[in-house]
Design a protein around this motif. Sequence first.
Motif, PDB file in Angstrom:
ATOM      1  N   LYS A  33       0.835  -1.191   0.000  1.00 28.86           N
ATOM      2  CA  LYS A  33       0.000   0.000   0.000  1.00 28.86           C
ATOM      3  C   LYS A  33       0.873   1.244   0.000  1.00 28.86           C
ATOM      4  CE  LYS A  33      -4.109   1.955   2.113  1.00 28.86           C
ATOM      5  NZ  LYS A  33      -5.185   1.740   3.094  1.00 28.86           N
ATOM      6  N   VAL A  34       0.597   2.151  -0.957  1.00 27.92           N
ATOM      7  CA  VAL A  34       1.405   3.363  -1.082  1.00 27.92           C
ATOM      8  C   VAL A  34       0.495   4.521  -1.472  1.00 27.92           C
ATOM      9  CG1 VAL A  34       3.507   2.149  -1.740  1.00 27.92           C
ATOM     10  CG2 VAL A  34       1.907   2.874  -3.501  1.00 27.92           C
ATOM     11  N   GLN A  35       1.083   5.702  -1.475  1.00 33.26           N
ATOM     12  CA  GLN A  35       0.388   6.874  -1.985  1.00 33.26           C
ATOM     13  C   GLN A  35       0.636   6.959  -3.486  1.00 33.26           C
ATOM     14  OE1 GLN A  35      -1.548   9.070  -0.206  1.00 33.26           O
ATOM     15  NE2 GLN A  35      -2.076   9.964  -2.191  1.00 33.26           N
ATOM     16  N   PHE A  36      -0.411   6.937  -4.276  1.00 30.98           N
ATOM     17  CA  PHE A  36      -0.246   6.939  -5.722  1.00 30.98           C
ATOM     18  C   PHE A  36       0.174   8.315  -6.227  1.00 30.98           C
ATOM     19  CE2 PHE A  36      -3.751   3.662  -5.310  1.00 30.98           C
ATOM     20  CZ  PHE A  36      -2.842   2.602  -5.314  1.00 30.98           C
ATOM     21  N   ASP A  40       1.914   9.766 -12.711  1.00 36.21           N
ATOM     22  CA  ASP A  40       2.183   8.408 -13.171  1.00 36.21           C
ATOM     23  C   ASP A  40       0.889   7.702 -13.562  1.00 36.21           C
ATOM     24  OD1 ASP A  40       4.825   8.854 -12.666  1.00 36.21           O
ATOM     25  OD2 ASP A  40       4.930   7.620 -10.857  1.00 36.21           O
ATOM     26  N   THR A  41      -0.135   7.876 -12.742  1.00 37.05           N
ATOM     27  CA  THR A  41      -1.413   7.222 -13.018  1.00 37.05           C
ATOM     28  C   THR A  41      -2.016   7.738 -14.320  1.00 37.05           C
ATOM     29  OG1 THR A  41      -1.827   6.939 -10.643  1.00 37.05           O
ATOM     30  CG2 THR A  41      -3.728   6.770 -12.115  1.00 37.05           C
ATOM     31  N   ALA A  42      -1.970   9.055 -14.520  1.00 35.86           N
ATOM     32  CA  ALA A  42      -2.521   9.625 -15.759  1.00 35.86           C
ATOM     33  C   ALA A  42      -1.766   9.099 -16.978  1.00 35.86           C
ATOM     34  CB  ALA A  42      -2.445  11.148 -15.703  1.00 35.86           C
ATOM     35  N   TRP A  43      -0.436   9.065 -16.895  1.00 39.48           N
ATOM     36  CA  TRP A  43       0.347   8.573 -18.026  1.00 39.48           C
ATOM     37  C   TRP A  43       0.042   7.104 -18.315  1.00 39.48           C
ATOM     38  CZ3 TRP A  43       2.257   8.152 -22.415  1.00 39.48           C
ATOM     39  CH2 TRP A  43       3.219   7.194 -22.752  1.00 39.48           C
ATOM     40  N   MET A  44      -0.091   6.290 -17.283  1.00 40.66           N
ATOM     41  CA  MET A  44      -0.324   4.864 -17.494  1.00 40.66           C
ATOM     42  C   MET A  44      -1.730   4.586 -18.040  1.00 40.66           C
ATOM     43  SD  MET A  44       2.494   3.436 -17.084  1.00 40.66           S
ATOM     44  CE  MET A  44       1.865   1.777 -17.318  1.00 40.66           C
ATOM     45  N   ILE A  45      -2.692   5.440 -17.718  1.00 39.29           N
ATOM     46  CA  ILE A  45      -4.017   5.311 -18.346  1.00 39.29           C
ATOM     47  C   ILE A  45      -3.897   5.564 -19.852  1.00 39.29           C
ATOM     48  CG2 ILE A  45      -6.314   6.347 -18.526  1.00 39.29           C
ATOM     49  CD1 ILE A  45      -6.198   6.845 -15.493  1.00 39.29           C
ATOM     50  N   LEU A 126       6.398  -3.784  -8.300  1.00 40.36           N
ATOM     51  CA  LEU A 126       7.336  -3.152  -9.231  1.00 40.36           C
ATOM     52  C   LEU A 126       6.742  -1.929  -9.928  1.00 40.36           C
ATOM     53  CD1 LEU A 126       8.964  -6.315 -10.851  1.00 40.36           C
ATOM     54  CD2 LEU A 126       9.769  -4.957  -8.912  1.00 40.36           C
ATOM     55  N   ALA A 127       5.523  -1.582  -9.558  1.00 41.23           N
ATOM     56  CA  ALA A 127       4.890  -0.364 -10.082  1.00 41.23           C
ATOM     57  C   ALA A 127       4.183   0.321  -8.918  1.00 41.23           C
ATOM     58  CB  ALA A 127       3.902  -0.704 -11.198  1.00 41.23           C
ATOM     59  N   PRO A 128       4.950   0.830  -7.955  1.00 40.41           N
ATOM     60  CA  PRO A 128       4.367   1.258  -6.678  1.00 40.41           C
ATOM     61  C   PRO A 128       3.571   2.549  -6.704  1.00 40.41           C
ATOM     62  CG  PRO A 128       6.720   1.716  -6.713  1.00 40.41           C
ATOM     63  CD  PRO A 128       6.420   0.946  -7.973  1.00 40.41           C
ATOM     64  N   THR A 129       3.615   3.299  -7.794  1.00 42.46           N
ATOM     65  CA  THR A 129       2.954   4.610  -7.788  1.00 42.46           C
ATOM     66  C   THR A 129       1.640   4.629  -8.562  1.00 42.46           C
ATOM     67  OG1 THR A 129       4.222   5.335  -9.732  1.00 42.46           O
ATOM     68  CG2 THR A 129       5.167   5.793  -7.565  1.00 42.46           C
ATOM     69  N   SER A 252       6.067   0.984 -20.279  1.00 44.71           N
ATOM     70  CA  SER A 252       6.690  -0.063 -19.471  1.00 44.71           C
ATOM     71  C   SER A 252       7.639   0.495 -18.418  1.00 44.71           C
ATOM     72  CB  SER A 252       7.421  -1.057 -20.379  1.00 44.71           C
ATOM     73  OG  SER A 252       6.486  -1.773 -21.172  1.00 44.71           O
ATOM     74  N   ALA A 253       7.865   1.801 -18.427  1.00 41.42           N
ATOM     75  CA  ALA A 253       8.582   2.446 -17.329  1.00 41.42           C
ATOM     76  C   ALA A 253       7.706   2.533 -16.088  1.00 41.42           C
ATOM     77  CB  ALA A 253       9.043   3.841 -17.742  1.00 41.42           C
ATOM     78  N   MET A 254       6.408   2.289 -16.245  1.00 42.89           N
ATOM     79  CA  MET A 254       5.427   2.278 -15.149  1.00 42.89           C
ATOM     80  C   MET A 254       5.296   3.632 -14.458  1.00 42.89           C
ATOM     81  SD  MET A 254       4.039  -0.614 -15.249  1.00 42.89           S
ATOM     82  CE  MET A 254       4.411  -2.029 -16.304  1.00 42.89           C
ATOM     83  N   GLY A 255       5.574   4.701 -15.209  1.00 41.81           N
ATOM     84  CA  GLY A 255       5.392   6.023 -14.636  1.00 41.81           C
ATOM     85  C   GLY A 255       5.856   7.097 -15.601  1.00 41.81           C
ATOM     86  N   ALA A 256       5.489   8.333 -15.297  1.00 43.52           N
ATOM     87  CA  ALA A 256       5.926   9.474 -16.110  1.00 43.52           C
ATOM     88  C   ALA A 256       7.282   9.929 -15.591  1.00 43.52           C
ATOM     89  CB  ALA A 256       4.894  10.594 -16.038  1.00 43.52           C
ATOM     90  N   ASN A 257       8.323   9.246 -16.020  1.00 39.73           N
ATOM     91  CA  ASN A 257       9.650   9.470 -15.450  1.00 39.73           C
ATOM     92  C   ASN A 257      10.721   9.477 -16.535  1.00 39.73           C
ATOM     93  OD1 ASN A 257      10.068   6.681 -16.072  1.00 39.73           O
ATOM     94  ND2 ASN A 257       9.107   6.132 -14.114  1.00 39.73           N
TER      95      ASN A 257
END
Length: 437
Positions: A33-36, A40-45, A126-129, A252-257
Amino acid sequence: MKRKYFLAFILLALALTSLLIDFEPSATPNSVKVQFDSGDTAWMIVATALVLLMTPGLGFFYGGMVGKKNVISTMLQSFMAMVIVSVLWVVIGYGLSFGDSWHGIIGNPFDNLFFNQVGVDRSWSLAPTIPLLLFALFQAKFAIITPALITGAFAERIRFWAYLLFMVLFILVVYAPLTHCAWHPEGIFFKMGVLDFAGGVAVHMSAGWAALAGAIFLGKRKNQKNSPARITYVLLGTGLLWFGWFGFNAGSAMGANHLAVQALSTTTVAAATASMAWVFYDKIIGHKLSAMGACIGAVVGLVAITPAAGFVSIPHAIFIGLFSSVASNIIVSKFPKGKIDDALDVFSCHGVGGMVGMLLTGVFASKEINPAIEHQGLFFGETKLFFSHLLVLILVSVFSFVMSYVLFYVVNKITPLRVSHEKEELGLDITQHGEYL
């Protein structure tokens, strides 16, 4: 009539099970459990939607290459992959791929049936955010396109219902174990340190070898010289694939990074270089610069950079695009088409491109690009990663080809895989679907 009853039973069983299952939208034990992160969430959508777009893009890509009387059937094969695999993934595919590991080979599907315990309040380790449910849906799009890639090998001669059955079995028996081995933290390939950023093992190599198995098992078409129905479809499909591939690799980076940016950059230059190399090589050996060649070259570059996208520099991505394109072009020209009818050169492009990409990832992977990796590539003086990739390449090739050939054999025992010569002559659009252009 028996098929009607069987299909009715499947729909009834699916409906009843979805109502009766004790659904808990909470996380699996190995998630945290983490703070999203909203970015990152918007990019992955967005990335998830982009990867889904690749499958209709593939439909146009393949549909434009086949003869006019098989366009609808070929494109529908890709569309139905979106339909069937989406449901299959939710019911059991995700659990087999990412459930609690059984000896690093396959996941335990029972905790995640119907996306049970796959919710929005937890994340994959492996995709904590991002929410776990978003991760699961992103991975679903990879599962969707993989069997669709195979269809180009047996185009213009397979019975549609047999294809659907093969697709289901392929996801369960071939794709899910390879995904688990490569991307689950307890997977045997993952623990070996094998680097596969976005699908060289589970997607392209598995599809390429399955395509070769299918081409061999189904045999040759009566007429292998059909003119492409729509080159414009091929161009459109390539554009959609290239566009969607940014979600495939950068997502596949699992975030906007920074890794997403790196993957987007390497994807761009590898595809462009490969397209250029294909048409230049064609000209060198005396062929005309063709739209078809430019499109196939771009896709080969996209395939080859997939496992390497977040691990290599831009100059090395250029080399990967160039080398994979020329290698695939040579294989296409030397492939024994008179003996093995891989209709749309799936093995020569996806299989060879995927293998070249995996090997060159083992050559060029750099800690400067991705500090998280344990071992660098052969180019930087380390050998462990390269030989791990070489071993996995051999294992995946044998497993994918043998298991796919067995699945074709099993499906053919249940229901004939190939249409009759008369129906092949009339075309699959009218004989399988009652539709035509």
